[in-house]
Motif scaffolding. Structure first.
Motif, PDB file in Angstrom:
ATOM      1  N   CYS A 104       0.828  -1.217   0.000  1.00 31.76           N
ATOM      2  CA  CYS A 104       0.000   0.000   0.000  1.00 31.76           C
ATOM      3  C   CYS A 104       0.856   1.258   0.000  1.00 31.76           C
ATOM      4  N   GLY A 105       2.086   1.158   0.509  1.00 29.51           N
ATOM      5  CA  GLY A 105       2.976   2.324   0.566  1.00 29.51           C
ATOM      6  C   GLY A 105       2.733   3.236   1.757  1.00 29.51           C
ATOM      7  N   GLN A 106       1.675   2.980   2.530  1.00 28.76           N
ATOM      8  CA  GLN A 106       1.274   3.920   3.588  1.00 28.76           C
ATOM      9  C   GLN A 106       1.378   3.338   4.996  1.00 28.76           C
ATOM     10  N   CYS A 107       1.266   2.038   5.133  1.00 30.36           N
ATOM     11  CA  CYS A 107       1.151   1.433   6.471  1.00 30.36           C
ATOM     12  C   CYS A 107       2.519   1.442   7.163  1.00 30.36           C
TER      13      CYS A 107
ATOM     14  N   CYS B  33       5.192  -0.664   5.318  1.00 29.01           N
ATOM     15  CA  CYS B  33       5.656  -0.034   4.076  1.00 29.01           C
ATOM     16  C   CYS B  33       6.542   1.170   4.372  1.00 29.01           C
TER      17      CYS B  33
ATOM     18  N   CYS C  67       3.335  -5.803   4.398  1.00 26.27           N
ATOM     19  CA  CYS C  67       2.336  -4.734   4.292  1.00 26.27           C
ATOM     20  C   CYS C  67       1.017  -5.209   4.896  1.00 26.27           C
ATOM     21  N   GLU C  68       0.452  -4.337   5.727  1.00 25.80           N
ATOM     22  CA  GLU C  68      -0.815  -4.682   6.393  1.00 25.80           C
ATOM     23  C   GLU C  68      -1.922  -4.949   5.370  1.00 25.80           C
TER      24      GLU C  68
HETATM   25 ZN    ZN Z   1       1.508  -1.239   3.410  1.00 26.40          ZN
END
Ligand code: ZN
Ligand code: ZN
Length: 339
Positions: A90-93, A96, A104-105
């Motif tokens: 996701c790039g955000q969790c 990441c 990644c969650e």
């Molecule tokens: Zn993630």
């Protein structure tokens, strides 16, 4: 085109799906081989908690790049033989943000949380393909499962001074074994199956323990001058093997869990503190595909021996049926997607 399809647990169908289109950042792959893994079997059985139905399976994939979008980098060429990374990030969790995209969650693995690649053609982001000019499609399909074990050895910081116990000599266990052997460690494999232990020996394991006949802990004490192993990697997923890993580890040792237990595990937690253990989870694989491709390209270890049987595309239902009926008789099943 056709796709292998799970409408619900225990059912496999071949359905008609639209031809994929590819975006500017994607490549179109002619899929050659799909490997089946324990996850696929659990999905088929309806026992894998992360999966939803209906679902097209397939995450251990090899094939040929047959088209590319205009933003795909130069180094990826039409005709490249590739394997696919089946994970997303996701790039955000928090994972990441820490650069640990493998856990990644919100990861969506092909064939589990989103449709997989058991189809003749598949479009995927260019960052998810890894090529080799010398590996066969069979070998390329083995890269992902070997990478899961390889990542576990990395999590355990395995080096040449370590004695490593790998519990479970199935495909993932063999991935951990081959990584530990390649890193120069002394490796012990424990399993309930003599054939799997014989396979582990061919991969360079120095000692094997059949836990149905031998006391694993006592044998490990004997082999390690009563100390225990510096790294214990669990690749089974049962409460007793989860405990065994902690018991087999030496003081200041490391324990790595790849297995996914469905039951609660009770521990004597004193060992965690008394031994000051590093207890580590290991999920999927992080940045190891090129290393694993190189390892298989060297052709030192007999990776093709992992392949137990192959089935044609139309025989996918039979493959799942056979594996479900006799899970211990197979290490790796391959589906010939074009066959
Ligand atoms: Zn993630
Ligand atoms: Zn898998």
């Amino acid at each position: 085109m056709k796709a292998i399809f799970f409408p619900e647990p225990k059912h496999v169908e071949i359905i008609e799906v639209p031809e994929p289109t590819y975006g500017a950042d994607e490549v179109l792959v002619d899929v050659q081989i799909a490997g089946l893994c324990g996850t696929d079997l659990n999905v088929y059985r309806g026992l894998f908690p992360l999966v939803t139905f209906p679902r097209i399976p397939g995450h251990e994939i090899s094939g040929t790049v047959i088209a590319k979008g205009q933003r795909v980098p130069e180094h990826i060429k039409i005709g490249d033989r590739v394997m696919l990374s089946p994970y997303s990030e996701c790039g955000q969790c928090p994972a990441c943000r820490a650069g640990r995209f493998n856990c990644c969650e919100f990861n969506q693995t092909l064939g589990v949380q989103r449709d997989g690649a058991m189809t003749p053609r598949f479009a995927i982001h260019h960052s998810k393909v890894f090529s080799s000019s010398t590996l066969t499609f069979d070998e390329l399909a083995l890269v992902e499962p070997m990478s899961v074990g390889y990542h576990a050895a990395n999590r355990g910081r395995v080096s040449e001074t370590d004695t490593v116990l790998v519990i479970g000599a199935g495909t993932i266990g063999i991935g951990a074994i081959s990584a530990a052997v390649r890193k120069g460690a002394t490796v012990i494999a424990a399993d309930i199956d003599d054939q799997k232990l014989a396979l582990a020996r061919r991969f360079g394991v120095q000692h094997t323990i059949n836990s149905t006949r031998q006391d694993v802990l006592a044998t490990i004490k004997e082999l390690t001058n009563n100390e225990g192993v510096s790294v214990a990697i669990e690749a089974v997923g049962l409460p007793e093997t989860f405990r065994l890993a902690v018991e087999a580890a030496c003081f200041a040792g490391r324990v790595v869990y790849i297995g996914y237990t469905k039951k609660e595990v009770s521990y004597n937690t004193q060992d965690f503190v008394r031994k000051e253990l590093d207890i580590l989870g290991s999920r999927n694989a992080l940045r190891v595909f090129p290393s694993v491709i190189k390892m298989i390209e060297q052709r030192i270890l007999p990776f093709n021996d992992l392949i137990s049987r192959r089935y044609p595309f139309a025989g996918a239902g039979e493959a799942f049926h056979d594996w479900d009926a006799a899970p211990n008789e197979f290490t790796k099943i391959l589906i010939d997607i074009q066959g």
